[in-house]
Structure formats: C-alpha cells, structure tokens
Motif scaffolding. Structure first.
Motif, short mmCIF file in Angstrom:
data_model
loop_
_atom_site.label_atom_id
_atom_site.label_comp_id
_atom_site.label_asym_id
_atom_site.label_seq_id
_atom_site.Cartn_x
_atom_site.Cartn_y
_atom_site.Cartn_z
N VAL A 1 -5.09 4.35 -1.30
CA VAL A 1 -4.75 3.76 -3.19
C VAL A 1 -3.14 4.56 -3.21
O VAL A 1 -3.31 5.71 -2.93
CB VAL A 1 -5.88 4.17 -3.86
N GLN A 2 -2.25 3.78 -3.15
CA GLN A 2 -1.29 4.84 -3.92
C GLN A 2 -0.85 4.75 -4.96
O GLN A 2 -0.79 3.42 -5.98
CB GLN A 2 0.06 4.45 -3.22
N LEU A 3 -0.52 5.64 -6.27
CA LEU A 3 -0.14 5.36 -7.36
C LEU A 3 1.02 6.03 -7.77
O LEU A 3 1.53 7.11 -7.21
CB LEU A 3 -1.86 6.30 -8.20
N GLN A 4 1.55 5.01 -9.32
CA GLN A 4 2.31 5.66 -9.53
C GLN A 4 2.49 5.76 -10.73
O GLN A 4 2.44 4.69 -11.30
CB GLN A 4 3.93 4.88 -8.39
N ALA A 5 2.97 6.63 -11.12
CA ALA A 5 2.72 6.31 -12.76
C ALA A 5 4.61 6.73 -13.63
O ALA A 5 5.29 7.45 -13.06
CB ALA A 5 1.94 8.21 -13.55
N THR A 30 -11.93 -1.66 -6.02
CA THR A 30 -12.76 -0.32 -6.53
C THR A 30 -13.15 0.44 -6.59
O THR A 30 -13.87 1.34 -6.86
CB THR A 30 -13.21 -0.46 -4.62
N HIS A 31 -12.06 0.79 -7.11
CA HIS A 31 -11.59 2.22 -7.57
C HIS A 31 -11.77 2.33 -8.82
O HIS A 31 -11.53 1.89 -10.32
CB HIS A 31 -10.85 3.34 -7.61
N ASP A 32 -13.06 3.85 -10.54
CA ASP A 32 -12.84 4.28 -11.20
C ASP A 32 -11.34 4.82 -11.20
O ASP A 32 -11.13 5.54 -10.21
CB ASP A 32 -13.73 4.91 -11.85
N THR A 98 -10.60 6.87 -7.90
CA THR A 98 -12.02 8.02 -6.97
C THR A 98 -13.39 7.25 -7.16
O THR A 98 -13.02 6.17 -7.48
CB THR A 98 -12.85 8.42 -8.50
N GLU A 99 -13.95 7.74 -5.88
CA GLU A 99 -14.50 6.16 -5.61
C GLU A 99 -16.17 7.11 -5.84
O GLU A 99 -17.39 6.87 -5.29
CB GLU A 99 -15.17 6.44 -3.83
#
Length: 123
Positions: A1-5, A30-32, A98-99
């Motif tokens: 998972v790649q994230l960009q804020a 599937t992630h919180d 997170t998982e």
C-alpha cells in the motif's frame, strides 16, 4: 500500500481544513487506516483511526468533537476533516495503514505511511 497525504496549509484559529490521503494498491480495502501528527520537537501522536469497512472510528481525546476521519474505499482514500482548529493542532499530519488488531494507536503498529502534510494554525 502506497499512501500520499495532501490538503495541509495555513489556517487561522477556528478555521477548518480537510486532509486527504490517496492510496494505491488493492490491499487498501483490507487495512485499517489512521492519521497521526507530529509537532516540531515532539513525538508522533495518534489522532484518529477507522476500520477497513469504515464502520468504526476511534479518536484521541484531543481530536474528539473537532476532527472526523472517514474513508471512501471506492476512491481508495481516507480523509480527516478538521474543524475549530487551534494553534496546538499545528503539526505534520501523516496517514498510515495497518493490518494489526483494532484499534491500533501506537505508530509502530502501522506498516505503511504517507509522506506527511503540514498544517499550520495561526492564533
């Protein structure tokens, strides 16, 4: 998972901002997810989290009543609506995934992180 804020900026006390976190990868749903923040010279603190389905949310005491976390799995995005901002809300805000078991408040429980977006609240 790649994230960009994104979505940070300068706002006066009492104002509002909406932060966004764009995710890539099918595993997003599937992630919180959570938002953390880190003020200059301070530790990274938990702000709010949301379950993978969006059915449950959890907030730090400092965020209750003013900040709202939400997500749109169709758009692979998580949001943080921030109202009634205070100078003490000034920080770099990070989204994370997170998982681990719900609810996860510690930063080390989150495996994936966005790059952070700066929020500055002037008095």
């Amino acid at each position: 998972v790649q994230l960009q804020a994104s979505g940070g900026g300068l706002v006066q006390a009492g104002g509002s901002l909406r932060l966004s976190c764009a995710a890539s990868g099918r595993a997003f749903i599937t992630h919180d997810m959570a938002w953390f923040r880190q003020a200059p010279g301070k530790e990274r603190d938990f702000v709010a989290s949301i379950t993978w389905s969006g059915g449950s949310t959890y907030y730090a005491d400092s965020a209750k009543g003013r900040l709202t976390i939400s997500r749109d799995n169709g758009k692979s995005a998580v949001y943080l609506q921030m109202n009634s901002l205070r100078p003490e809300d000034t920080a770099v805000y990070y989204c994370a995934a997170t998982e681990r078991a719900w609810p996860a408040e510690a930063w080390h429980e989150y495996k994936y992180w966005g790059q952070g977006t700066l929020v500055t609240v002037s008095s």
